[in-house]
Write a protein that holds these residues in place. Structure first.
Motif, short mmCIF file in Angstrom:
data_model
loop_
_atom_site.label_atom_id
_atom_site.label_comp_id
_atom_site.label_asym_id
_atom_site.label_seq_id
_atom_site.Cartn_x
_atom_site.Cartn_y
_atom_site.Cartn_z
N TRP A 56 0.82 -1.30 0.01
CA TRP A 56 -0.12 0.00 -0.01
C TRP A 56 0.92 1.35 -0.02
CZ3 TRP A 56 -2.36 -3.23 4.37
CH2 TRP A 56 -3.13 -3.91 3.91
N ASN A 57 2.09 1.16 -0.30
CA ASN A 57 2.91 2.07 -0.51
C ASN A 57 2.56 3.51 -1.52
OD1 ASN A 57 5.03 3.99 -1.36
ND2 ASN A 57 6.57 2.79 -0.34
N PRO A 58 2.04 4.62 -1.17
CA PRO A 58 1.48 5.51 -2.11
C PRO A 58 2.10 5.75 -3.43
CG PRO A 58 1.43 6.44 -0.05
CD PRO A 58 2.31 5.19 0.05
N MET A 59 3.57 5.26 -3.64
CA MET A 59 4.33 5.58 -4.64
C MET A 59 4.11 4.51 -5.81
SD MET A 59 5.43 8.37 -3.86
CE MET A 59 6.25 8.90 -5.67
N VAL A 60 3.69 3.19 -5.21
CA VAL A 60 3.27 2.49 -6.47
C VAL A 60 1.85 2.40 -6.66
CG1 VAL A 60 5.39 1.12 -5.59
CG2 VAL A 60 3.07 0.56 -4.58
#
Length: 505
Positions: free
Chosen positions: A102-106
């Motif tokens: 759930w990393n926003p960058m991916v």
């Protein structure tokens, strides 16, 4: 969110390579951006939506699997079943969290989002499998190897469906991350062009900083205002509310200056991204490691063998066999329609070049009159194809049935037999004609390092609407960045491209 930069008329500035804007000054636009609503306010909402969707998919699959297990194994009591379901949900959600799924960058871009989701679910299956070895619960092992894949079958489409409205909004200029680019004019212009060609990735270059007085305030580069020098970056970020600072190649950027910039950006909520000189290398080939306190960017050799290739071959064979079985009524109906429409063979055979330059015979449903090759010489003067390709939007050689088959790529279905026999894959570069490959330079010949595909990046990115250079770039990108997740994403997007009929003629 900052305003969308609109195309305007420009006049060149001598000796600079930038242009002067005829609309409001850049400083005024920057000031307006600083007082605009919170930049990126859509990001947490989208991230929480993805998290909720993943957890909901997991809970629904686990509860349904528990119902099936209790029906098949009456010895499983309600408390035992409830405990098994709770542990399973906790392990899957925990694996997704630890895998930075759930990393926003991916989220919302590229194949990396799906790659992480797949790794997270695979890790949960391993953990649950080890637990099943020590469990005495009837059906526990079967539970492990059913729940994990079932969650994947639901979670992957859910992620894709969440992407659709996000990408639509980005295509309309919304839900974009405002970017401040800092580098030399050429590399920044390249970055601006890339972001405009792919707005679904979520970047929009709103401002530029360059090294010296050639970039005075009031000038612009490709329609983007130049707001200052490299030394002004920290101040510009605090004043402009940019989400990303993209540092592109320039002799100014020494390790010490990059480190100082990173310190200056601390506490601003702005991400610093450094674009290496290797602009066309990405994906699984790039690895950042630290050696003796120095960050090193390792570019590994592309791998065309190994376990992943074995998996790809197995997926090709099994997938092609299943598709042939499922589509056999369609194949038969098309064959009959071709025979009724015009005289001649049902299948069209043509020599193409495959992996390592080995020629093979490709199969297609015939979509043209039987003397199409003889007529081609008379049509060369009106060729609309790019590069060495021959294409016409209204080719008079195409039959009535053939026009329908081409629009929905049904004429390509016999290539499933090429996949079964070995020279082709389900996903790969476009199979070139011998006369095309004979004109390849060393860079283009890299397309021949892998098997050609029934579909590929070219298929889901516009097909015949693409320029020759763009088609080559996409094929080379596939060779450089190949992964199982990328294959899965292309196969999924192919369905939309085929039914939409984009670029097919």
């Amino acid at each position: 969110m900052s305003e969308q930069v609109q195309p305007t008329r420009h006049r060149p500035v001598a000796g600079v390579g930038t242009t002067q804007r005829t609309t409001e000054p850049a400083a005024r636009r920057t000031a307006q951006r600083a007082t605009s609503p919170t930049v990126g306010s859509w990001e947490p909402a989208y991230r929480y939506g993805v998290i909720a969707a993943d957890i909901l998919c997991t809970v629904l699959v686990v509860v349904l699997a528990g119902f099936v297990l209790s029906a098949r194994h009456a010895s499983v009591g309600p408390l035992s079943l409830l405990g098994l379901e709770a542990v399973t949900i906790a392990v899957i959600v925990g694996s997704l969290f630890l895998g930075r799924v759930w990393n926003p960058m991916v989220l919302g871009q590229g194949a990396e989002e799906f790659r992480r989701l797949g790794r997270g679910l695979l890790a949960s299956v391993v953990v649950l499998g080890l637990g099943a070895l020590a469990a005495e619960l009837p059906g526990a092992r079967l539970w492990v190897f059913v729940v994990g894949p079932a969650v994947a079958l639901v979670a992957f489409p859910a992620r894709y469906l969440l992407r659709r409205p996000l990408h639509r909004a980005r295509g309309e200029g919304r839900c974009l991350l405002p970017v401040l680019a800092a580098g030399n004019i050429d590399t920044v212009a390249d970055l601006i062009g890339r972001t405009r060609r792919a707005p679904h990735l979520g970047w929009r270059v709103d401002a530029v900083c360059t090294v010296d007085g050639r970039a005075e305030i009031g000038l612009e580069l490709d329609g983007v205002p130049v707001v200052g020098r490299f030394g002004d970056l920290g101040e510009q970020v605090r004043r402009g509310g940019y989400r990303v600072v993209a540092v592109t190649a320039d002799a100014y950027w020494t390790p010490r200056r990059l480190q100082q910039l990173a310190w200056d950006l601390e506490g601003t909520g702005t991400e610093m991204v450094v674009a290496p000189a290797l602009m066309d290398f990405a994906g699984p080939r790039l690895h950042v490691t630290g050696v003796l306190g120095m960050p090193l960017l390792r570019v590994s050799e592309p791998k065309f063998t190994g376990f992943r290739r074995v998996v790809k071959t197995a997926v090709d064979k099994v997938g092609a066999l299943l598709l042939v079985a499922l589509l056999s009524p369609v194949l038969l109906a098309v064959a009959v329609a071709i025979m009724i429409d015009t005289r001649g063979p049902v299948l069209y055979r043509q020599r193409r070049v495959g992996k390592d330059g080995v020629p093979f015979t490709i199969l297609k449903f015939r979509t043209m009159v039987t003397d199409a090759e003889a007529l081609r010489a008379k049509l060369l003067a009106v060729n609309e194809g790019a590069g060495v390709l021959f294409k016409m939007r209204r080719d008079p050689r195409v039959t009535a049935v053939g026009r329908f088959l081409r629009r929905y790529s049904i004429d390509e279905l016999p290539q499933l037999f090429n996949v079964l026999t070995g020279p082709m894959s389900l996903v790969g570069p476009r199979p070139p004609l011998p006369e095309e490959s004979a004109k390849y330079g060393p860079d283009m010949r890299r397309r021949l390092l892998v098997k050609p595909g029934l579909t590929g990046l070219w298929q889901v990115s516009g097909r015949s609407d693409l320029s020759w250079e763009e088609s080559v770039r996409l094929d080379l990108r596939y060779v450089e960045e190949w992964s199982l997740a990328l294959d899965a994403l292309i196969l999924w997007k192919t369905i939309r491209a085929v039914f939409g009929g984009q670029g097919a003629y």
